[in-house]
Structures are given as structure tokens and as C-alpha cells.
Design a protein around this motif. Sequence first.
Motif, mmCIF file in Angstrom:
data_model
loop_
_atom_site.group_PDB
_atom_site.id
_atom_site.type_symbol
_atom_site.label_atom_id
_atom_site.label_comp_id
_atom_site.label_asym_id
_atom_site.label_seq_id
_atom_site.Cartn_x
_atom_site.Cartn_y
_atom_site.Cartn_z
ATOM 1 N N GLN A 46 -16.011 2.065 5.579
ATOM 2 C CA GLN A 46 -16.340 3.489 5.564
ATOM 3 C C GLN A 46 -15.904 4.045 4.214
ATOM 4 O O GLN A 46 -14.838 3.714 3.719
ATOM 5 N N SER A 48 -15.324 7.279 1.427
ATOM 6 C CA SER A 48 -15.101 8.705 1.177
ATOM 7 C C SER A 48 -16.152 9.193 0.192
ATOM 8 O O SER A 48 -16.387 8.558 -0.834
ATOM 9 N N LYS A 197 -12.127 13.354 14.099
ATOM 10 C CA LYS A 197 -13.326 13.037 13.325
ATOM 11 C C LYS A 197 -14.580 13.066 14.188
ATOM 12 O O LYS A 197 -14.558 12.642 15.341
ATOM 13 N N LYS A 199 -18.488 11.734 14.321
ATOM 14 C CA LYS A 199 -19.418 10.773 13.728
ATOM 15 C C LYS A 199 -20.853 11.179 14.052
ATOM 16 O O LYS A 199 -21.268 11.112 15.218
ATOM 17 N N ILE A 233 -18.142 12.249 9.478
ATOM 18 C CA ILE A 233 -18.690 11.022 8.889
ATOM 19 C C ILE A 233 -20.120 10.839 9.382
ATOM 20 O O ILE A 233 -20.408 11.127 10.543
ATOM 21 N N CYS A 251 -20.555 16.630 3.545
ATOM 22 C CA CYS A 251 -20.117 15.629 4.524
ATOM 23 C C CYS A 251 -18.962 14.847 3.885
ATOM 24 O O CYS A 251 -18.949 14.620 2.684
ATOM 25 N N GLU A 253 -17.524 11.681 4.753
ATOM 26 C CA GLU A 253 -17.513 10.219 4.678
ATOM 27 C C GLU A 253 -18.863 9.647 5.121
ATOM 28 O O GLU A 253 -19.600 10.308 5.843
ATOM 29 N N GLN A 255 -20.887 5.803 6.457
ATOM 30 C CA GLN A 255 -20.828 4.417 6.908
ATOM 31 C C GLN A 255 -22.269 3.965 7.025
ATOM 32 O O GLN A 255 -23.110 4.707 7.520
#
Length: 278
Positions: A46, A48, A197, A199, A233, A251, A253, A255
Motif C-alpha cells: 500500500q 502513501s 481507515k 477502503k 485508501i 485521497c 493512500e 493499493q
Amino acid sequence: ARQAGGDTLVHYSESLNAQAGLRLDLEAQLRRAVERQELELHYQPQQSLSDGGLIGFEALIRWRRGEELVSPAHFIPLAEESGLIVSIGEWVLEEVCRQLSQWQADSGRRLVVAVNISPRQFAAPGFLAHIEALLASTHIDPSSIELEITEGVMMENAESAIVLLQRLRALGLRLSIDDFGTGYSSLAYLSRFPIDKLKIDQSFVRNMGTVKQQSAIVQATIGLGHSLGMTVIAEGVETEAQRALLHSWQCDEIQGYHYSRPLPARAALNFLQGSVQL
Ligand code: C2E
Ligand code: CA
Ligand code: CA
Ligand code: CA
């Protein structure tokens, strides 16, 4: 027509039997796979968005069956139905703790590993006790473990979910909402969940550049997460264009394949050692 109908029925019941047989067979195989330790974890980095550094990994399970690597999509639902997910889930947490200590020793780096928690595992009576015992028996910093829980799990029995999440939080673990936007979150409850967090599900990210409404949803979700004090994220980020858009919308982060595919443990260590130190 009658003939055809009869044929259809036979095929139908045959295929039902075949399916039931396959299911039992797969369940037995999976049980054996657990005993023989044929399950393994891969780790997806993941990133930053503010500085491009590595934050940590999401642990994703695979089943090494002979030559092939079976996707969790093919066995997690069955494990969930049969209850096997409880012991598989315990193994996943134990393996992540073991891996974290090893990586910390090998690299000297602090990182976070996110672990998927299934609905049945979350609801199992021994869940909290297992985590407490695990933390007591290892020297892992609890804040290096993040539990990913889906909206459905939290909303189904919201009041008791809040109590359990608060206990997990009190242990020092991080908590995230997985696949956000695909379930039915009550906004009233959302503010009461002790979540670190959010997602954003990859289904929203996928059409972001082309479907105007999808962009609006993603931007609104980022704003919602931030206004609730959460880190946000985005999952399933595959292109530079998606990364740039998400970055421009603040935003935190990302992935996805753009940064890296899920990696076997050894490759994940290499990735870690080659990445920017935060
Ligand atoms: P998930 O938690 O939503 O995990 C993200 C999935 O998206 C992973 O699939 C990952 O490989 C895939 N992915 C990551 N980046 C991209 C991308 O850029 N594009 C696309 N198209 N896909 C991407 P995977 O590894 O097959 O896992 C599928 C699901 O299986 C997970 O979805 C999760 O719900 C479940 N799962 C995986 N590991 C575990 C586990 O240890 N325990 C439990 N309970 N469930 C697990
Ligand atoms: Ca996940
Ligand atoms: Ca997800
Ligand atoms: Ca998913």
C-alpha cells in the motif's frame, strides 16, 4: 418439448448431485490443506500518495494445491459456510504476526499489515480471546496490525459490533472498513464505529475516469472519510491516470496493480527494502 423438459430435469438433478459432490470434495480437500499447511499468504503493498512511500501490506491468502495457486475467491466462501474460516482465520493472524516480527528484524522498518476478517470469524465467540492471547505471546506492536472488516459485518449487529470494535481498538489494533460503498452503511452508525481507515472498493475506482457519477462517488467518499477523521485508501488502482485523479482529490493512500501486485513473502521483503523509508 416434454422430452426436452425431461432431459433438462435429469441434467439439472445430475448437475445438482455433481455440485454437492464437488462441494464436499472441495471441503474435504480444504480441511486437509489446512492440516498440511498448504495455505500461504501473499502481501500487496500500500502506498502513501503524499510522499509515495510504502505504508504496509494487505495479507491475501492463497492455497497452493500441487502446481496451482488457488484464488481465495474459490475457497473463502466455502470456508465461511463450513465454519473452517475460523481456524483458517486464526492461522492467518498467527502467520501475519510471525511475518511481521521477521520483517521487523530483517529490515528494522515499522510497517502495518492488514488482515481480512470474515463475518463468521468476527462473530465467533473466541475471536477477541484469540487475538489477546496472540498479542500476549508475541512482541508485536498491536498498531502494526490492521483488521479489515466489511460494512455488512458491522451493520448486521451494529451495537454489539461497536462494543467488539472498541475492545479491539483498546488493544491497540487498527481497524478499517473493507469494500466501502458496496454494502449498506448507515451514516448514523458510521460515525459511531471506531474506525481508522476507509477502503474505497475497486468497483468505484475502475470506472472513475469514464463514468462521471463514479468520480462523484469517489470524491464524496473521500470527503466523508476525512470528515469522520478516517484515513482513506482506494483499492484496485491500476493506472497512473487513476493515481493522479485520486491524488488530486486528496485521497491518502492507494493499493493496486499500479503500485504492485500481491507478492510472496520473500518478494515483499525485497519490495520493502527497495522502497522509500518513511
Ligand atoms: P479484498 O479484501 O477486496 O482484496 C482485494 C482483492 O483485489 C485481492 O484479490 C487482490 O489481489 C485484488 N487486487 C488488488 N489490486 C488489484 C487491481 O489493481 N486490480 C484488480 N482487478 N484486482 C486487484 P484476491 O487476493 O483474489 O482476494 C479476493 C478476496 O478474498 C479478498 O478481497 C477478500 O475478501 C478475500 N480474502 C483474501 N484473503 C483472505 C483472508 O486471509 N481471510 C479472509 N476472510 N478473506 C480473504
Ligand atoms: Ca480486504
Ligand atoms: Ca477490498
Ligand atoms: Ca472484496
